[in-house]
Design a protein around this motif. Structure first.
Motif, PDB file in Angstrom:
ATOM      1  N   GLN A   1       0.841  -1.187   0.000  1.00 27.30           N
ATOM      2  CA  GLN A   1       0.000   0.000   0.000  1.00 27.30           C
ATOM      3  C   GLN A   1       0.881   1.243   0.000  1.00 27.30           C
ATOM      4  O   GLN A   1       1.813   1.349   0.791  1.00 27.30           O
ATOM      5  N   VAL A   2       0.572   2.169  -0.870  1.00 23.46           N
ATOM      6  CA  VAL A   2       1.362   3.385  -0.968  1.00 23.46           C
ATOM      7  C   VAL A   2       1.010   4.316   0.188  1.00 23.46           C
ATOM      8  O   VAL A   2      -0.156   4.556   0.483  1.00 23.46           O
ATOM      9  N   GLN A   3       2.041   4.824   0.859  1.00 26.45           N
ATOM     10  CA  GLN A   3       1.839   5.776   1.947  1.00 26.45           C
ATOM     11  C   GLN A   3       2.791   6.949   1.776  1.00 26.45           C
ATOM     12  O   GLN A   3       3.956   6.770   1.402  1.00 26.45           O
ATOM     13  N   ASN A  98       1.799  14.790  -2.753  1.00 29.87           N
ATOM     14  CA  ASN A  98       0.932  14.019  -3.640  1.00 29.87           C
ATOM     15  C   ASN A  98       1.819  13.211  -4.565  1.00 29.87           C
ATOM     16  O   ASN A  98       2.824  13.713  -5.067  1.00 29.87           O
ATOM     17  N   THR A 101       0.848   8.119  -9.479  1.00 34.98           N
ATOM     18  CA  THR A 101       1.397   6.800  -9.750  1.00 34.98           C
ATOM     19  C   THR A 101       0.582   6.077 -10.812  1.00 34.98           C
ATOM     20  O   THR A 101      -0.520   6.513 -11.183  1.00 34.98           O
ATOM     21  N   TYR A 106      -2.097   9.546  -4.775  1.00 30.98           N
ATOM     22  CA  TYR A 106      -2.034   9.325  -3.340  1.00 30.98           C
ATOM     23  C   TYR A 106      -1.663  10.626  -2.647  1.00 30.98           C
ATOM     24  O   TYR A 106      -0.886  11.424  -3.183  1.00 30.98           O
ATOM     25  N   TRP A 107      -2.213  10.798  -1.426  1.00 26.40           N
ATOM     26  CA  TRP A 107      -1.981  12.002  -0.644  1.00 26.40           C
ATOM     27  C   TRP A 107      -1.448  11.645   0.737  1.00 26.40           C
ATOM     28  O   TRP A 107      -1.811  10.613   1.305  1.00 26.40           O
TER      29      TRP A 107
END
Length: 117
Positions: A1-3, A98, A101, A106-107
Motif C-alpha cells: 500500500q502506498v503511503q 501528492n 502513480t 495518493y496524498w
C-alpha cells in the motif's frame, strides 16, 4: 500500500525558512511514480498546487512561489523535499504531498506551516 508521510512543518517568523519532507513507501520510488507534487490549503481556501517534480527531474512552480521554494528528492531515502525560504504570513497553510502513480493519486496527511508577522 502506498503511503506518504509529511513532516517538517511548524511555526516560523516571516522571512524565515522551513524544509518539509515527504517520505514515500509501498512503491518503488520513481519506477511507478510519474510525478510528486506539493499542495497547500489555507483555511477557507481551495487546495492549490505549490510545485511539481517529475520522474525525469523537471520542476514547475506556482506563480506565488517566485523563486522562494525548491522541490528536491533523495532517491535513496524515497523522500521528496520542499525547501521554503523568505516565508510570508500568506504562506500559512497545511501542506500536502501528492504522488501521481500508475495506480492513481495518493496524498499524505499534511503538515501545518504557520508564518507569523
Amino acid at each position: 500500500q502506498v503511503q506518504l508521510v509529511e513532516s517538517g512543518g511548524g511555526l516560523v517568523q516571516a522571512g524565515g525558512s522551513l524544509r518539509l519532507s515527504c517520505a514515500v513507501s509501498g512503491i518503488r520510488f520513481w519506477y511507478g511514480v510519474s510525478a510528486m507534487a506539493w499542495y497547500r490549503q489555507a483555511p477557507g481556501n481551495q487546495r492549490e498546487l505549490v510545485g511539481r517534480l517529475t520522474s525525469g527531474g523537471s520542476t514547475n512552480y506556482a506563480g506565488f512561489v517566485k523563486g522562494r521554494f525548491t522541490i528536491s528528492r533523495d532517491n535513496a531515502k524515497n523522500t521528496v523535499y520542499l525547501q521554503m525560504n523568505s516565508l510570508k504570513p500568506d504562506d500559512t497553510a497545511v501542506y500536502f504531498c501528492n504522488a501521481d502513480t500508475h495506480n492513481g493519486l495518493y496524498w499524505g496527511q499534511g503538515t501545518q506551516v504557520t508564518v507569523s508577522s
